[in-house]
Design an enzyme around this catalytic site. Structure first.
Site, short mmCIF file in Angstrom:
data_model
loop_
_atom_site.label_atom_id
_atom_site.label_comp_id
_atom_site.label_asym_id
_atom_site.label_seq_id
_atom_site.Cartn_x
_atom_site.Cartn_y
_atom_site.Cartn_z
N ASP A 133 -2.12 19.17 1.75
CA ASP A 133 -3.52 19.10 2.21
C ASP A 133 -3.69 19.11 3.72
O ASP A 133 -4.79 19.34 4.22
CB ASP A 133 -4.20 17.84 1.65
N GLY A 179 2.07 13.25 -4.12
CA GLY A 179 2.15 14.65 -4.55
C GLY A 179 3.33 15.33 -3.88
O GLY A 179 3.58 15.11 -2.70
P1 ATP Z 1 -0.76 12.95 -1.47
O1 ATP Z 1 -1.55 13.07 -0.20
O2 ATP Z 1 0.09 14.14 -1.72
O3 ATP Z 1 -1.57 12.53 -2.67
P2 ATP Z 1 0.02 10.22 -1.12
O4 ATP Z 1 1.22 9.57 -0.52
O5 ATP Z 1 -1.30 9.95 -0.44
O6 ATP Z 1 0.32 11.76 -1.24
P3 ATP Z 1 -0.74 8.49 -3.31
O7 ATP Z 1 -0.69 8.72 -4.78
O8 ATP Z 1 -2.02 8.11 -2.69
O9 ATP Z 1 -0.10 9.80 -2.65
O10 ATP Z 1 0.30 7.33 -2.94
C1 ATP Z 1 1.65 7.38 -3.40
C2 ATP Z 1 2.08 6.02 -3.83
O11 ATP Z 1 2.01 5.14 -2.69
C3 ATP Z 1 1.21 5.36 -4.89
O12 ATP Z 1 1.56 5.76 -6.20
C4 ATP Z 1 1.50 3.88 -4.66
O13 ATP Z 1 2.73 3.52 -5.26
C5 ATP Z 1 1.65 3.84 -3.14
N1 ATP Z 1 0.36 3.42 -2.54
C6 ATP Z 1 -0.72 4.20 -2.33
N2 ATP Z 1 -1.74 3.48 -1.79
C7 ATP Z 1 -1.27 2.21 -1.67
C8 ATP Z 1 -1.84 0.99 -1.20
N3 ATP Z 1 -3.10 0.91 -0.75
N4 ATP Z 1 -1.07 -0.12 -1.25
C9 ATP Z 1 0.20 -0.06 -1.70
N5 ATP Z 1 0.79 1.05 -2.15
C10 ATP Z 1 0.08 2.18 -2.15
#
Ligand code: ATP
Length: 322
Positions: A128, A11
């Site tokens: 968040d 995000g």
């Molecule tokens: P926010 O907290 O704003 O949602 P975030 O970084 O947690 O940010 P996610 O959508 O969970 O957002 O993760 C971003 C990207 O990171 C995913 O689209 C994916 O490409 C990669 N990613 C997330 N989890 C994993 C995982 N367990 N293994 C490998 N890649 C991951």
């Protein structure tokens, strides 16, 4: 180390651009070159990147969103996807990756590092504020202020009509935005995902507040609260509170947008610069953060699958002040 790449992922949050600027300018101050990758891990897999200079990040510090664009990328969750990403980095002689995002982004970065021995460092950016290893994440302060300004405006109209407003703020798993905007906006009741919400307790508290003849009442509900959010809560309250004009307002994506506050710009500048410096010092597989005003590095693997505790003192304070 000579060449680094940087991306924004997950995000978007206000201040990501300020972090990018700090990464690029600090890198050049250390004689590194920088590739900017568009659209997060998707862009990395596709090789969607270009070399940037300090001038390319002029006039971005004040802009919300991310000029690099962000994306969610399912392919990066697979070993094959990460192998493609590693190949792109190796083919371009890139020594390290700076990933600006949340815990999912860091989970992906940690796997890339483990499987392909690539240096990675994470910069915490999510509205968040749910990441351990830093007191605040980039974008949180802006989201708080945006939500608070909206709540102030809702209070004006609620006051004019003796209405009961249920305002839903972002936070699927974490109630940081709800708690602090609730206090800053003088909310009568704050419902957070961190606690079981007993609907009878909610009714009791509301009855106390309403019988005290307040001119208006505001309930702040985090979207991940057990009640299911403001709409579901209003359906549960309607029968008992039908004599009050009840209104639901879901703040939604306005909380993600807008120019970053001064505090977010400074935080992003500090963390962006620190990320490059820790790489230059030979660290990898870590997230940079600020705890008690001091720079701190935390192993990436400690940042995901963990929940940052809500400040219980603030919750108690909100109950006293309502
Ligand atoms: P926010 O907290 O704003 O949602 P975030 O970084 O947690 O940010 P996610 O959508 O969970 O957002 O993760 C971003 C990207 O990171 C995913 O689209 C994916 O490409 C990669 N990613 C997330 N989890 C994993 C995982 N367990 N293994 C490998 N890649 C991951």
């Amino acid at each position: 180390m000579k060449t680094i790449a940087v991306l924004t992922s997950g995000g978007d949050s206000p201040g990501m651009n300020a972090a990018l600027r700090a990464v690029v300018r600090t890198a050049y101050s250390l004689d590194f070159e920088v590739y900017a990758i568009s659209h997060g891990y998707k862009g990395l897999i596709e090789g969607n990147m270009k070399k940037v200079t300090s001038n390319d990040v002029s006039n971005v510090i004040q802009r919300g969103g991310t000029v690099l664009k962000s994306a969610r990328c399912e392919e990066f969750r697979t070993e094959e996807g990460r192998a493609k990403a590693a190949k792109v980095l190796q083919n371009n002689n890139i020594d390290a990756l700076v990933a600006i995002g949340g815990d999912g982004t860091f989970q992906g970065a940690a796997l890339l590092s483990k499987e392909h021995n690539i240096n990675v460092v994470g910069i915490p950016a999510t509205i968040d504020n749910d990441l351990v290893g830093t007191d605040e994440t980039i974008g949180y302060d802006t989201a708080l202020n945006t939500a608070m300004e909206a709540i102030d405006k809702i209070r004006d109209t609620a006051d004019a009509h003796d209405r009961l407003f249920l305002v839903e703020v972002m936070g699927r798993d974490a109630g940081f935005i709800a708690l602090e905007t609730g206090i800053a906006g003088g909310a009568e009741l704050i419902l957070l995902p961190e606690f079981l919400t007993d609907i009878d307790d909610v009714k009791k508290s509301l009855n106390e507040v309403l019988s005290a003849q307040r001119r208006s009442s505001l309930v702040i509900v985090a979207e991940g609260d057990e009640t299911g959010g403001a709409i579901k809560l209003s359906e549960q309250l309607q029968p008992e509170f039908s004599k009050y004009e009840m209104r639901v307002c879901i703040l939604g994506h306005i909380q993600r947008g807008g120019n970053p506050t001064a505090r977010d710009r400074v935080l992003a500048s500090r963390l962006g610069s620190a990320a490059v410096k820790v790489l230059a010092e030979g660290h990898s597989d870590v997230m940079v953060g600020i705890v008690n005003s001091k720079m701190k590095i935390t192993p990436l693997k400690m940042t995901f699958g963990k929940k940052k505790d809500i400040n219980f003192d603030l919750l108690e304070l909100s109950k006293i002040l309502r």
